[in-house]
Design an enzyme around this catalytic site. Structure first.
Site, PDB file in Angstrom:
ATOM      1  N   GLY A 127     -31.808-127.484  16.892  1.00  0.00           N
ATOM      2  CA  GLY A 127     -31.703-127.375  18.335  1.00  0.00           C
ATOM      3  C   GLY A 127     -30.943-126.116  18.713  1.00  0.00           C
ATOM      4  O   GLY A 127     -30.100-125.646  17.946  1.00  0.00           O
ATOM      5  N   GLN A 164     -26.225-120.351  23.905  1.00  0.00           N
ATOM      6  CA  GLN A 164     -25.746-119.987  22.569  1.00  0.00           C
ATOM      7  C   GLN A 164     -26.203-118.586  22.149  1.00  0.00           C
ATOM      8  O   GLN A 164     -25.654-118.015  21.215  1.00  0.00           O
ATOM      9  CB  GLN A 164     -26.225-121.008  21.527  1.00  0.00           C
ATOM     10  CG  GLN A 164     -25.616-122.390  21.683  1.00  0.00           C
ATOM     11  CD  GLN A 164     -26.186-123.351  20.656  1.00  0.00           C
ATOM     12  OE1 GLN A 164     -27.201-123.982  20.901  1.00  0.00           O
ATOM     13  NE2 GLN A 164     -25.548-123.450  19.508  1.00  0.00           N
ATOM     14  N   CYS A 195     -23.563-127.597  14.387  1.00  0.00           N
ATOM     15  CA  CYS A 195     -23.960-126.749  15.516  1.00  0.00           C
ATOM     16  C   CYS A 195     -24.043-125.314  15.020  1.00  0.00           C
ATOM     17  O   CYS A 195     -23.156-124.868  14.294  1.00  0.00           O
ATOM     18  CB  CYS A 195     -22.915-126.869  16.622  1.00  0.00           C
ATOM     19  SG  CYS A 195     -23.286-125.872  18.077  1.00  0.00           S
ATOM     20  N   LEU A 196     -25.092-124.611  15.435  1.00  0.00           N
ATOM     21  CA  LEU A 196     -25.231-123.220  14.995  1.00  0.00           C
ATOM     22  C   LEU A 196     -24.088-122.356  15.532  1.00  0.00           C
ATOM     23  O   LEU A 196     -23.823-121.292  14.992  1.00  0.00           O
ATOM     24  CB  LEU A 196     -26.590-122.655  15.445  1.00  0.00           C
ATOM     25  CG  LEU A 196     -27.812-123.314  14.779  1.00  0.00           C
ATOM     26  CD1 LEU A 196     -29.103-122.736  15.349  1.00  0.00           C
ATOM     27  CD2 LEU A 196     -27.771-123.153  13.268  1.00  0.00           C
ATOM     28  N   HIS A 208     -26.842-133.430  22.436  1.00  0.00           N
ATOM     29  CA  HIS A 208     -25.993-132.335  21.952  1.00  0.00           C
ATOM     30  C   HIS A 208     -26.367-131.031  22.676  1.00  0.00           C
ATOM     31  O   HIS A 208     -25.492-130.303  23.153  1.00  0.00           O
ATOM     32  CB  HIS A 208     -26.193-132.207  20.431  1.00  0.00           C
ATOM     33  CG  HIS A 208     -25.532-131.016  19.801  1.00  0.00           C
ATOM     34  ND1 HIS A 208     -24.582-131.136  18.805  1.00  0.00           N
ATOM     35  CD2 HIS A 208     -25.681-129.677  20.000  1.00  0.00           C
ATOM     36  CE1 HIS A 208     -24.191-129.921  18.443  1.00  0.00           C
ATOM     37  NE2 HIS A 208     -24.840-129.030  19.144  1.00  0.00           N
ATOM     38  N   GLU A 209     -27.678-130.759  22.770  1.00  0.00           N
ATOM     39  CA  GLU A 209     -28.120-129.511  23.409  1.00  0.00           C
ATOM     40  C   GLU A 209     -27.861-129.539  24.913  1.00  0.00           C
ATOM     41  O   GLU A 209     -27.475-128.525  25.498  1.00  0.00           O
ATOM     42  CB  GLU A 209     -29.609-129.256  23.131  1.00  0.00           C
ATOM     43  CG  GLU A 209     -29.962-129.077  21.656  1.00  0.00           C
ATOM     44  CD  GLU A 209     -29.089-128.070  20.949  1.00  0.00           C
ATOM     45  OE1 GLU A 209     -28.670-127.081  21.567  1.00  0.00           O
ATOM     46  OE2 GLU A 209     -28.796-128.290  19.749  1.00  0.00           O
ATOM     47  N   HIS A 255     -24.463-128.470  25.777  1.00  0.00           N
ATOM     48  CA  HIS A 255     -24.255-127.007  25.803  1.00  0.00           C
ATOM     49  C   HIS A 255     -24.446-126.448  27.216  1.00  0.00           C
ATOM     50  O   HIS A 255     -23.770-125.500  27.604  1.00  0.00           O
ATOM     51  CB  HIS A 255     -25.239-126.305  24.861  1.00  0.00           C
ATOM     52  CG  HIS A 255     -24.802-126.267  23.421  1.00  0.00           C
ATOM     53  ND1 HIS A 255     -23.643-125.641  23.015  1.00  0.00           N
ATOM     54  CD2 HIS A 255     -25.376-126.758  22.299  1.00  0.00           C
ATOM     55  CE1 HIS A 255     -23.532-125.760  21.696  1.00  0.00           C
ATOM     56  NE2 HIS A 255     -24.561-126.437  21.228  1.00  0.00           N
TER      57      HIS A 255
HETATM   58 ZN    ZN Z   1     -24.845-126.959  19.267  1.00  0.00          ZN
END
Ligand code: ZN
Length: 174
Positions: A46, A51, A94-95, A136-137, A140
């Site tokens: 995701g 991000q 998470c990236l 989660h996304e 963000h």
């Molecule tokens: Zn994330």
């Protein structure tokens, strides 16, 4: 498609609340194409536009197994319609917090509405890993990271580690 660079925490740009997309045009589609390439290359399941430094309400998700055919979901201006009272705990990463993981409790089912890749309104229901990934996304887009759901102590340890990595890579570049 272009691979974009992913912002890592701690960074104030990850705390910004993303703005709605006014129109799904070629620019937004190019952004989503680039986000997809960036996510698959990472690899991740995701990615939110914020991000990669674009604070717009755009999210991509693909929870398929590696080796399976790519089945990306494009969520533009997503809004939650329903979350189940039933919750479950899954380990999240998470990236933007490379190599950091923690157990997070979230509703097991989520229903949402959104605009798809072509700007058409859609609704969907997700469960389990996909539901967790979507929530989660969506976090963000509000400037919330998964570590904001865990204890202050655990969050402090993770952010300290990431700060150390940032310092070391900055030193290595000098
Ligand atoms: Zn994330």
């Amino acid at each position: 498609m272009t691979k974009l660079s992913i912002i890592t925490a701690p960074d104030p740009r990850l705390k910004v609340v993303s703005e709605p997309v006014a129109q799904v045009d070629a620019g937004i589609q190019r952004l989503m194409d680039d986000m997809l390439e960036t996510m698959y290359a990472a690899p991740g399941i995701g990615l939110a536009a914020v991000q990669v430094g674009v604070p717009k309400r755009v999210v991509i998700v693909d929870t398929g197994e590696q080796g399976e055919q790519d089945k990306p979901l494009f969520l533009i201006n997503p809004e939650v319609l329903f979350t189940s009272d039933e919750t479950w705990i899954d380990e999240e990463g998470c990236l933007s917090l490379p190599d950091q993981y923690a157990d997070v409790r979230r509703p097991v089912v989520v229903k949402l509405k959104f605009l798809d890749y072509t700007g058409v309104p859609q609704e969907m229901e997700a469960r389990g890993l996909l539901a967790t990934c979507i929530q989660h996304e969506l976090d963000h887009l509000e400037g919330i990271l998964f570590v904001d759901h865990i204890s202050m102590l655990r969050r402090g340890i993770i952010l300290k580690k990431l700060r150390k990595i940032q310092r070391e890579s900055a030193a290595a570049e000098r």
